[in-house]
Design a protein around this motif. Structure first.
Motif, short mmCIF file in Angstrom:
data_model
loop_
_atom_site.label_atom_id
_atom_site.label_comp_id
_atom_site.label_asym_id
_atom_site.label_seq_id
_atom_site.Cartn_x
_atom_site.Cartn_y
_atom_site.Cartn_z
N CYS A 6 58.89 73.49 31.18
CA CYS A 6 58.74 74.03 29.92
C CYS A 6 57.42 74.42 29.61
O CYS A 6 56.33 73.62 29.59
CB CYS A 6 59.59 73.08 28.71
N SER A 7 57.05 75.56 28.96
CA SER A 7 55.64 76.00 28.55
C SER A 7 55.81 76.64 27.38
O SER A 7 56.40 77.56 27.05
CB SER A 7 55.32 77.01 29.51
N SER A 8 54.91 75.91 26.51
CA SER A 8 54.83 76.68 25.22
C SER A 8 56.11 76.77 24.53
O SER A 8 56.03 77.78 23.74
CB SER A 8 53.67 77.72 24.93
N LEU A 9 56.92 75.72 24.63
CA LEU A 9 58.41 76.06 24.08
C LEU A 9 58.57 76.06 22.56
O LEU A 9 58.07 74.83 21.90
CB LEU A 9 59.33 75.30 24.71
N THR A 10 59.01 77.17 21.88
CA THR A 10 59.07 76.95 20.31
C THR A 10 60.41 77.32 20.14
O THR A 10 61.09 78.34 20.86
CB THR A 10 58.21 77.88 19.57
N LYS A 11 60.92 76.98 18.98
CA LYS A 11 62.42 77.29 18.47
C LYS A 11 62.41 77.25 16.91
O LYS A 11 62.28 76.12 16.28
CB LYS A 11 63.47 76.39 18.96
N THR A 12 62.65 78.32 16.33
CA THR A 12 62.91 78.40 14.82
C THR A 12 64.16 78.98 14.49
O THR A 12 64.59 79.57 15.09
CB THR A 12 61.64 79.44 14.26
N TYR A 13 64.58 78.23 13.34
CA TYR A 13 65.92 78.99 12.80
C TYR A 13 65.67 79.37 11.27
O TYR A 13 64.98 78.62 10.42
CB TYR A 13 66.82 77.61 12.58
N LYS A 58 68.38 79.97 23.50
CA LYS A 58 67.17 80.87 24.13
C LYS A 58 65.94 80.29 23.08
O LYS A 58 66.28 80.22 21.85
CB LYS A 58 67.37 82.29 24.12
N PRO A 59 64.85 80.16 23.84
CA PRO A 59 63.62 79.85 23.03
C PRO A 59 63.35 81.03 21.90
O PRO A 59 63.52 82.08 22.36
CB PRO A 59 62.74 79.33 23.83
N SER A 60 62.54 80.68 21.05
CA SER A 60 61.86 81.68 20.08
C SER A 60 60.71 82.27 20.86
O SER A 60 60.21 83.59 20.74
CB SER A 60 61.46 81.38 18.93
N SER A 61 59.84 81.23 21.47
CA SER A 61 58.82 81.93 22.37
C SER A 61 59.03 80.55 23.46
O SER A 61 59.36 79.67 23.37
CB SER A 61 57.77 82.13 21.64
N GLY A 62 58.00 80.96 24.48
CA GLY A 62 57.61 80.21 25.53
C GLY A 62 58.90 80.24 26.58
O GLY A 62 59.52 81.14 26.68
N THR A 63 58.61 79.49 27.85
CA THR A 63 59.46 79.72 28.84
C THR A 63 60.15 78.39 29.43
O THR A 63 59.54 77.20 29.37
CB THR A 63 58.82 80.33 30.25
N VAL A 64 61.23 78.43 29.98
CA VAL A 64 61.83 77.17 30.83
C VAL A 64 62.07 77.76 32.17
O VAL A 64 62.78 78.70 32.40
CB VAL A 64 63.30 76.99 30.20
N GLU A 65 61.73 76.71 33.02
CA GLU A 65 61.85 77.05 34.60
C GLU A 65 62.92 76.00 35.22
O GLU A 65 62.71 74.86 34.86
CB GLU A 65 60.75 77.22 35.40
#
Length: 221
Positions: A6-13, A58-65
């Motif tokens: 996970c890189s720079s993962l953000t999630k906002t609601y 799905k994240p708001s930004s960043g990546t999941v591998e």
């Protein structure tokens, strides 16, 4: 190779007029075959993180591998394939179908994917999880601990590389909780799976190879 990155993962609601930041730039690498526990209080973001790793959100930004493949670049059909073939989910709620037997519950995801169950492998799995004598029973005839073992067997039946456990002992008493978490550890050791487990219980987390702590949407290590 990292099983999960996970890189720079953000999630906002957006909750009405309020914006909730569930994840705030999470970086995480989990090597193949590792057993990581992520601890934190309710609302810290640990279940959100697990859902993003599993491709359930799905994240708001960043990546999941997952195994070097970026989930964000996948279309839904390919993402469904990753969830089906690479990832097994174990939740706090057992999510079993009461009208089916234990065996039928375990093989259902395999049948839905159009594959033929490997009966020898599943029998071995049931023996490891101590539910071999219960395969003709329905979930309503089982204890909570036994139902969670069935849920674990179902998660492993398709031979995924990664097991994601979201508060797997949350609905169990202390004795059943201890049994189930030790079985998850045994499964990790025997089948060499990558396991990521979120929990608020330090005793449950203690079976993992490494314990990470989350607070306010960030991993504090």
């Amino acid at each position: 190779m990292d099983a999960v990155k996970c890189s720079s993962l953000t999630k906002t609601y957006d909750m009405g007029k309020e914006r909730v930041h569930a994840l705030r730039g999470v970086d995480l690498k989990v090597p193949e075959g590792a057993f990581y526990a992520i601890m934190g209080t309710s609302g810290c973001g640990k279940s959100t993180l697990l859902n993003l790793i599993g491709g359930l959100d799905k994240p708001s930004s960043g990546t999941v591998e997952i195994n070097g493949k970026s989930l964000s670049s996948m279309k839904e059909k390919e993402l469904s394939g990753i969830r089906r073939d690479y990832i097994g989910f174990v939740f706090q709620k057992f999510n079993l179908i009461n009208e089916l037997t234990v065996w039928e519950n375990i093989i259902l995801p395999i049948l839905l994917s159009g594959k033929k169950p490997d009966e020898d492998k599943i029998n071995d799995l049931c023996e490891t999880l101590q539910i071999k004598e219960r395969i003709t029973h329905t979930p309503l005839e089982l204890s909570g601990g036994q139902q969670q073992r069935v849920a674990i067997a179902r998660a492993l039946a398709n031979d995924p590389k990664i097991i994601l456990c979201d508060e797997p002992t949350g609905n169990l008493d202390h004795s059943s909780s201890t049994e189930v978490v030790n079985l998850i550890k045994d499964i990790h050791d025997k089948y060499k799976k990558t396991v990521i487990m979120v929990t608020h219980d330090s005793e449950v987390a203690s079976v993992a190879d490494k314990i990470l702590k989350m607070d306010d949407g960030m991993i504090s290590w």
